[in-house]
Write a protein that holds these residues in place. Structure first.
Motif, PDB file in Angstrom:
ATOM      1  N   LYS A  74       0.811  -1.219   0.000  1.00  0.00           N
ATOM      2  CA  LYS A  74       0.000   0.000   0.000  1.00  0.00           C
ATOM      3  C   LYS A  74       0.847   1.273   0.000  1.00  0.00           C
ATOM      4  O   LYS A  74       0.572   2.232   0.709  1.00  0.00           O
ATOM      5  N   CYS A  75       1.902   1.251  -0.806  1.00  0.00           N
ATOM      6  CA  CYS A  75       2.801   2.389  -0.973  1.00  0.00           C
ATOM      7  C   CYS A  75       2.875   2.749  -2.455  1.00  0.00           C
ATOM      8  O   CYS A  75       2.487   1.962  -3.313  1.00  0.00           O
ATOM      9  N   THR A  76       3.399   3.920  -2.726  1.00  0.00           N
ATOM     10  CA  THR A  76       3.614   4.339  -4.110  1.00  0.00           C
ATOM     11  C   THR A  76       5.099   4.635  -4.322  1.00  0.00           C
ATOM     12  O   THR A  76       5.824   4.955  -3.379  1.00  0.00           O
ATOM     13  N   LEU A  77       5.504   4.544  -5.570  1.00  0.00           N
ATOM     14  CA  LEU A  77       6.888   4.792  -5.952  1.00  0.00           C
ATOM     15  C   LEU A  77       6.895   5.759  -7.122  1.00  0.00           C
ATOM     16  O   LEU A  77       6.183   5.561  -8.103  1.00  0.00           O
ATOM     17  N   THR A  78       7.699   6.806  -7.005  1.00  0.00           N
ATOM     18  CA  THR A  78       7.803   7.813  -8.054  1.00  0.00           C
ATOM     19  C   THR A  78       9.237   7.845  -8.561  1.00  0.00           C
ATOM     20  O   THR A  78      10.177   7.984  -7.777  1.00  0.00           O
ATOM     21  N   GLN A  79       9.395   7.726  -9.873  1.00  0.00           N
ATOM     22  CA  GLN A  79      10.733   7.788 -10.471  1.00  0.00           C
ATOM     23  C   GLN A  79      11.143   9.254 -10.575  1.00  0.00           C
ATOM     24  O   GLN A  79      10.422  10.064 -11.140  1.00  0.00           O
ATOM     25  N   LYS A  80      12.301   9.585  -9.981  1.00  0.00           N
ATOM     26  CA  LYS A  80      12.747  10.970  -9.931  1.00  0.00           C
ATOM     27  C   LYS A  80      13.884  11.290 -10.895  1.00  0.00           C
ATOM     28  O   LYS A  80      14.124  12.449 -11.175  1.00  0.00           O
ATOM     29  N   GLY A  81      14.599  10.288 -11.369  1.00  0.00           N
ATOM     30  CA  GLY A  81      15.699  10.563 -12.278  1.00  0.00           C
ATOM     31  C   GLY A  81      16.855   9.615 -12.068  1.00  0.00           C
ATOM     32  O   GLY A  81      16.686   8.506 -11.568  1.00  0.00           O
ATOM     33  N   ASP A  82      18.025  10.075 -12.444  1.00  0.00           N
ATOM     34  CA  ASP A  82      19.233   9.273 -12.364  1.00  0.00           C
ATOM     35  C   ASP A  82      20.226   9.927 -11.401  1.00  0.00           C
ATOM     36  O   ASP A  82      20.044  11.070 -10.982  1.00  0.00           O
ATOM     37  N   PHE A  83      21.273   9.180 -11.104  1.00  0.00           N
ATOM     38  CA  PHE A  83      22.347   9.710 -10.269  1.00  0.00           C
ATOM     39  C   PHE A  83      23.660   9.106 -10.722  1.00  0.00           C
ATOM     40  O   PHE A  83      23.695   8.105 -11.425  1.00  0.00           O
ATOM     41  N   LYS A  84      24.734   9.751 -10.314  1.00  0.00           N
ATOM     42  CA  LYS A  84      26.055   9.164 -10.493  1.00  0.00           C
ATOM     43  C   LYS A  84      26.814   9.322  -9.190  1.00  0.00           C
ATOM     44  O   LYS A  84      26.519  10.202  -8.379  1.00  0.00           O
ATOM     45  N   MET A  85      27.748   8.409  -8.999  1.00  0.00           N
ATOM     46  CA  MET A  85      28.555   8.405  -7.782  1.00  0.00           C
ATOM     47  C   MET A  85      30.014   8.595  -8.159  1.00  0.00           C
ATOM     48  O   MET A  85      30.472   8.091  -9.177  1.00  0.00           O
ATOM     49  N   GLU A  86      30.707   9.330  -7.299  1.00  0.00           N
ATOM     50  CA  GLU A  86      32.130   9.562  -7.531  1.00  0.00           C
ATOM     51  C   GLU A  86      32.874   9.404  -6.215  1.00  0.00           C
ATOM     52  O   GLU A  86      32.471   9.984  -5.200  1.00  0.00           O
ATOM     53  N   GLN A  87      33.916   8.590  -6.235  1.00  0.00           N
ATOM     54  CA  GLN A  87      34.739   8.389  -5.047  1.00  0.00           C
ATOM     55  C   GLN A  87      35.646   9.598  -4.874  1.00  0.00           C
ATOM     56  O   GLN A  87      36.359   9.993  -5.794  1.00  0.00           O
ATOM     57  N   LYS A  88      35.594  10.206  -3.681  1.00  0.00           N
ATOM     58  CA  LYS A  88      36.456  11.348  -3.360  1.00  0.00           C
ATOM     59  C   LYS A  88      37.187  11.025  -2.069  1.00  0.00           C
ATOM     60  O   LYS A  88      36.675  11.267  -0.987  1.00  0.00           O
ATOM     61  N   GLY A  89      38.359  10.428  -2.221  1.00  0.00           N
ATOM     62  CA  GLY A  89      39.097   9.980  -1.045  1.00  0.00           C
ATOM     63  C   GLY A  89      38.342   8.838  -0.386  1.00  0.00           C
ATOM     64  O   GLY A  89      38.017   7.855  -1.032  1.00  0.00           O
ATOM     65  N   GLU A  90      38.025   9.012   0.887  1.00  0.00           N
ATOM     66  CA  GLU A  90      37.277   7.985   1.609  1.00  0.00           C
ATOM     67  C   GLU A  90      35.763   8.238   1.533  1.00  0.00           C
ATOM     68  O   GLU A  90      34.993   7.460   2.051  1.00  0.00           O
TER      69      GLU A  90
END
Length: 97
Positions: A74-90
């Motif tokens: 009984k929940c809804t899900l909305t697609q918001k877009g994309d993402f990218k991840m970048e390692q910055k040190g730790e």
């Protein structure tokens, strides 16, 4: 502070994909492999947002499966877009696109 039902999100992700939660921080939930991120909606506790990693090839299938698992709870899900991840040190930097 808004209550966030992490167990509900864990169950939705597990039912839809078989993946476990790798990390949860504030309003974001990161499953194993980070093909997508689930975000809590602080305005409505039964709504969630999903962002897909920019390199994810299975966006449509994942969205459909996770949406079905949400509907069963009984929940809804909305697609918001994309993402990218970048390692910055730790640390890891997220950029929503």
């Amino acid at each position: 502070m808004e209550y966030r039902d992490l167990e509900k999100v864990r169950s939705i992700i597990d039912d839809a994909t078989g993946l476990e939660i790798a990390y949860a921080y504030d309003d974001l939930v990161f499953p194993d492999y980070t093909a997508f991120i689930i975000q809590f909606d602080d305005k409505k506790s039964t709504n969630f947002f999903i962002y897909f990693h920019e390199d994810c090839d299975e966006k449509e299938t994942l969205f459909e499966n996770i949406s079905k698992a949400c509907a069963e709870k009984k929940c809804t899900l909305t697609q918001k877009g994309d993402f990218k991840m970048e390692q910055k040190g730790e640390e890891v930097a997220l950029q929503f696109i």
